[in-house]
Design an enzyme around this catalytic site. Structure first.
Site: not given
Ligand code: IVH
Length: 708
Positions: A133, A135, A137, A246, A353, A447, A450, A465, A470
């Site tokens: 799934e 990650k 941000d 999640y 990542k 400025c 000018c 300005c 100008c």
């Molecule tokens: S699972 C025990 N699933 O990534 C496992 N984390 O460094 C709990 N994050 O602190 C995390 N998307 O803030 C999980 N689909 C996802 C995520 C996710 C973002 C973040 C979360 C966590 C960090 C992991």
């Protein structure tokens, strides 16, 4: 009853009510709440609303009215109870039920193959089923529900202790205030997720901040985290925060089961609790939570994981929110338990990542640019660095406050980030890497274009300005001056302003009234007719009402309405040179900020000289309404306009009649002297034709009469 039947039922009830809102009875209040919750779910979770915002409001207001009239029946999970007016977060420290661990990171396929090998060795399995799934941000949060009600929400904090932010979390519309966990036999549950601000809202919010002269956020993650730290929940509610949930970290089971439920249907018998992570996310979705149900993929074996990650990364730019990688989780919950944790992270999950859209560079110098409104923006020149596939060599550092906040010095090593389609930003400087050779960034006093002295209002962060001539601002200022809502010089337009400026015909606003039409005639695309039109329009603008001239000057904070107020307050534009800020504040809708700006403008020598020049060129600086008509060309004559005028706005034409001593009458009668006929004139024209004394003229004739 299954989900589809339930959807149909809720939709039917909602449509019936919307077609006759008066038929909603107090006894149906809980049903009304359910319907509103369901519409929120359709809108914020499923992203597939079935009614308009206005229709939602109709139902919401009825619920609000019922609850105001009968406060005793308000429930804590009523859709009206999100907005915590008068309440403030105190961010009490709270301990997490289960520590919020971070995940191990991986960066390439080899890392994933290694991790999979270890997991297979530990479990003794040949292949493992994974759930992959995004990650997300953003900022991670924990939600606790007890007996179906949201009772506590907290930030991650240090992983063991976080800040309580329940009031703020309630402002996130995709977080249900209650959910029927009891239908799964769950009494207490802790859910983890990520709070996000989507790219569109982030961009709009940052633009708003910059307009206000407030330093923007470096990325949506900081904006989301910052929003959760706001004390006043009503402010948070305007930030359009979203959530993805999640992970379920903890549950306790109930002895008895309740049978009323919205998601899933009422009277359902106890549902088995999920045995896999993906089924858990499915359960959350069914219960009304926004889980990544539609984004995840369940695959057997690590090769499928690697493939899905590559596919998903391709979509990264198009996603409405930011992700910084993918998370791979062992899908079977029992197997997760067996694999367990190290002291830092679970063995059953790993983060992959994506390539960073961050980079480090060195701040070499700062240039100061003057924008079209006179705002002076510092722009950092940096050692070119690739960030997310784009080379960045200069980067806006907004204003002095921002420089202070980010602690920037010339020569600093800096961290840069480019999120999505957002312009690159400096995340921070590395103070620990300084050698002692770094120097402070000096803001100019004058400025850079000018040399006019710069000014910074106390309440603002931006130096400006205010010299209207100008050159950095002049093109935009002329475009504004000739525009429809200002002096309305027809057929001038942005393109011509730029063209005339480029060939040196226009250097400032007064040049509009000294244009060399001989030269313009030699330009491509300027025939006799277009020059005639332009000349007429320029001539006409000389007697535009004073408020249009004031608006056209582009004085900061002076919009059309304020311009009208100002025009009405004086008999001549130069009267403003004698008005103090205190006197200006007496005017309607003029506050300290606006008064300060007007005062400064009319105290400025350069601006006054330009206005004198305009007056010398025949532009009226008088408030004609307040004077006896200065010009009596039309004295004693009555006018009426009919049909649509091509060159003039009806209201302006009428104003011009009055300024020249004429009168406007409301209908065709023997008292009318002139009927000015535009396109598609109707019955007035027919009627006028029957009265011999009325002179019927067209718009051109009218303009000619005026210029006599
Ligand atoms: S699972 C025990 N699933 O990534 C496992 N984390 O460094 C709990 N994050 O602190 C995390 N998307 O803030 C999980 N689909 C996802 C995520 C996710 C973002 C973040 C979360 C966590 C960090 C992991």
């Amino acid at each position: 009853m299954n989900q589809l039947q339930r959807t149909k039922e809720l939709h039917q009830q909602s449509s019936n009510w919307l077609s006759n809102p008066g038929s909603i009875e107090l006894s149906a209040i809980e049903q009304l709440r359910d319907i509103l919750r369901w519409h929120e779910y359709r809108y914020y979770v499923q992203n597939d609303p079935l009614i308009s915002d206005a229709e939602y409001d109709v139902l919401f207001k009825i619920l609000q009215k019922f609850e105001q009239e009968h406060p005793a029946i308000i429930t804590s999970d009523s859709p009206t109870q999100r907005v915590g007016v008068g309440l403030a977060n105190d961010f009490a420290k709270v301990e997490h039920l289960v520590p919020m661990l971070s995940l191990e990171n991986s960066y390439n396929a080899d890392d994933l193959l290694d991790w999979d090998r270890k997991a297979r060795e530990l479990s003794g399995l040949e292949t493992i089923e994974y759930c992959v799934e995004p990650k997300f941000d953003g900022a991670s949060i924990s939600l606790i529900y007890e007996n179906n009600l949201l009772t506590r929400s907290a930030t991650r904090g240090d992983g063991t202790v976080g800040d309580e932010i329940t009031l703020n979390t309630k402002q996130i519309k995709s977080v249900p205030l209650s959910a029927k966990f009891s239908s799964y036999g769950i009494e207490q549950i802790e859910i983890r997720g990520e709070v996000l601000i989507n790219k569109k809202n982030f961009k709009a919010y940052n633009e708003k901040l910059m307009e206000e002269g407030v330093p923007p956020f470096a990325n949506p993650r900081n904006a989301a985290a910052g929003s959760l730290r706001i004390k006043d929940p009503t402010v948070v509610s305007n930030r359009n925060l979203e959530v993805f949930l999640y992970h379920v970290s903890f549950t306790t089971n109930t002895e008895k089961t309740t049978t009323t439920s919205l998601f899933p249907s009422e009277n359902s018998s106890l549902i088995q609790q999920p045995k896999s992570h993906s089924a858990m996310l499915e359960m959350l979705w069914e219960l009304g939570f926004r889980s990544p149900k539609n984004e995840l993929k369940v695959v057997k074996g690590i090769n499928g994981v690697i493939k899905y990650i590559a596919e998903f990364e391709e979509k990264r730019e198009e996603l409405p929110y930011e992700i910084d990688g993918m998370v791979v989780k062992v899908n079977d919950l029992q197997l997760q338990e067996k694999l367990g944790m190290t002291s830092h992270h679970p063995r059953w999950a790993i983060a992959f990542k994506f390539k960073a859209r961050q980079g480090t560079s060195k701040l070499l110098s700062v240039e100061f640019q003057v924008g079209r409104t006179g705002a002076v923006t510092p722009v950092a020149k940096i050692v070119p660095v690739m960030v997310g596939g784009v080379t960045v060599s200069s980067i806006s550092i907004h204003n002095e406050e921002y420089i202070k906040e980010k602690d920037l010095m010339l020569g600093d090593t800096i961290l840069i980030e480019r999120s999505g389609d957002v312009i690159p930003q400096i995340v921070k400087s590395f103070a620990e890497l300084r050698t002692g050779d770094e120097t402070n960034i000096q803001f100019p006093k004058n400025c850079p274009v000018c040399d006019h002295e710069l000014f910074k209002p106390a309440e603002e962060a931006v130096w400006r300005c205010i010299n209207i001539s100008c050159t950095a601002q002049v093109v935009e200022r002329i475009i504004h001056f000739v525009s429809k809502d200002a002096m309305d010089i027809k057929s001038f337009g942005e393109a011509n302003v730029r063209k005339f400026y480029d060939i040196g015909l226009l250097k400032g606003i007064p040049d509009i009234y000294r244009l060399d039409f001989g030269k313009i005639g030699q330009l491509e695309g300027f025939g006799k007719k277009s020059i005639d039109n332009l000349q007429t329009a320029i001539e006409l603008s000389k007697s535009q009402p004073l408020h249009r001239l004031i608006f056209g000057l582009g004085i900061r904070y002076v919009g059309e309405t304020t311009a009208k107020t100002l025009a009405n307050a004086v008999t001549h534009l130069f009267d403003f040179t004698n008005l103090s800020e205190e006197q200006l504040i007496q005017l309607e809708d003029v506050g300290t900020k606006v008064a300060g700006s007007i005062h400064r403008f009319f105290k400025d020598e350069v601006n006054l000289l330009m206005l004198q020049e305009l007056e010398g060129l025949g532009i009226s600086l008088k408030n004609q309404k307040k004077q006896v008509a200065e010009n009596d060309t039309l004295a004693g004559q009555t006018f009426l306009f009919t049909g649509s005028l091509m060159k003039l706005k009806r209201s302006d034409a009428e104003e011009m009649v009055e300024q020249n001593g004429g009168k406007i009458v409301s209908g065709v009668s023997s008292k009318l002297n002139y009927l000015v006929v535009g396109e598609e004139a109707g019955s007035k024209l027919e009627k006028a034709k029957k009265i011999q004394s009325i002179k019927i003229i067209n718009e051109e004739d009218f303009i000619k009469m005026l210029s006599k």
